[in-house]
Enzyme design. Sequence first.
Site, PDB file in Angstrom:
ATOM      1  CG  HIS A  15      30.948 -34.756 -36.346  1.00  7.62           C
ATOM      2  ND1 HIS A  15      31.094 -34.815 -34.983  1.00  7.62           N
ATOM      3  CD2 HIS A  15      29.861 -33.961 -36.562  1.00  7.62           C
ATOM      4  CE1 HIS A  15      30.149 -34.097 -34.399  1.00  7.62           C
ATOM      5  NE2 HIS A  15      29.399 -33.568 -35.328  1.00  7.62           N
ATOM      6  CB  CYS A  34      24.767 -35.086 -34.300  1.00  9.42           C
ATOM      7  SG  CYS A  34      25.113 -33.349 -33.974  1.00  9.42           S
ATOM      8  CG  HIS A  40      26.247 -32.452 -38.805  1.00  3.73           C
ATOM      9  ND1 HIS A  40      26.147 -33.776 -38.439  1.00  3.73           N
ATOM     10  CD2 HIS A  40      26.676 -31.800 -37.699  1.00  3.73           C
ATOM     11  CE1 HIS A  40      26.490 -33.907 -37.177  1.00  3.73           C
ATOM     12  NE2 HIS A  40      26.827 -32.722 -36.680  1.00  3.73           N
ATOM     13  CG  HIS A  42      29.582 -28.825 -35.360  1.00  2.35           C
ATOM     14  ND1 HIS A  42      28.413 -28.382 -34.795  1.00  2.35           N
ATOM     15  CD2 HIS A  42      29.466 -30.177 -35.427  1.00  2.35           C
ATOM     16  CE1 HIS A  42      27.628 -29.418 -34.531  1.00  2.35           C
ATOM     17  NE2 HIS A  42      28.247 -30.528 -34.911  1.00  2.35           N
ATOM     18  CG  ASP A  79      40.676 -25.854 -40.379  1.00  2.00           C
ATOM     19  OD1 ASP A  79      39.455 -25.762 -40.112  1.00  2.00           O
ATOM     20  OD2 ASP A  79      41.321 -24.937 -40.938  1.00  2.00           O
ATOM     21  CG  HIS A  80      38.149 -26.333 -43.909  1.00  2.00           C
ATOM     22  ND1 HIS A  80      38.578 -25.430 -42.953  1.00  2.00           N
ATOM     23  CD2 HIS A  80      37.179 -25.698 -44.598  1.00  2.00           C
ATOM     24  CE1 HIS A  80      37.900 -24.306 -43.078  1.00  2.00           C
ATOM     25  NE2 HIS A  80      37.042 -24.436 -44.059  1.00  2.00           N
ATOM     26  CD  GLU A 124      29.347 -30.438 -31.047  1.00  2.00           C
ATOM     27  OE1 GLU A 124      29.711 -31.436 -31.678  1.00  2.00           O
ATOM     28  OE2 GLU A 124      28.551 -30.498 -30.074  1.00  2.00           O
TER      29      GLU A 124
HETATM   30 NI    NI Z   1      27.641 -32.489 -34.817  1.00  2.00          NI
END
Ligand code: NI
Length: 138
Positions: A15, A34, A40, A42, A79-80, A124
């Site tokens: 995100h 962020c 980037h 997580h 996911d992904h 996170e």
């Molecule tokens: Ni982030």
Amino acid sequence: MNVSLSRIYIFSAAHRLNSGMLDDKQNVNIYDKCNNLNGHGHDYRLEVTLKGEPHPQTGMILPLPEMDKQVESVIAQIDHKHLDKEVDFFKDKISTAEIIIQFLWQKLAEKFPKDMLYHIKLWETNNNYFEFGKEYHA
Ligand code: NI
């Protein structure tokens, strides 16, 4: 008697945190790394807690394969993926963990019998987690 059952699921997503209601400088100040232009990722850890009476036939609130099937069907939606670019829910929302956990709650609540979903916790990073559940409703 009600008891609870908690299970842990892992997923990954990318995100970029950037608010259209803030200018560039404010976005950098608030979101820091962020806000990175190209995003980037997580590795998120989701803890799902169900609550209910054990079923007389099984002694379980819900068979684990059934719980996994339902939770995984929700996780598969993010996911992904790049949340802001690929998931409609985030098109007009900022993909903070606070908002991701609301997405997860809404989707998970549709998957289980009424009132069975009790609490969820979203990690996170190793240092921060977010919670939502029945006790958070106004
Ligand atoms: Ni982030």
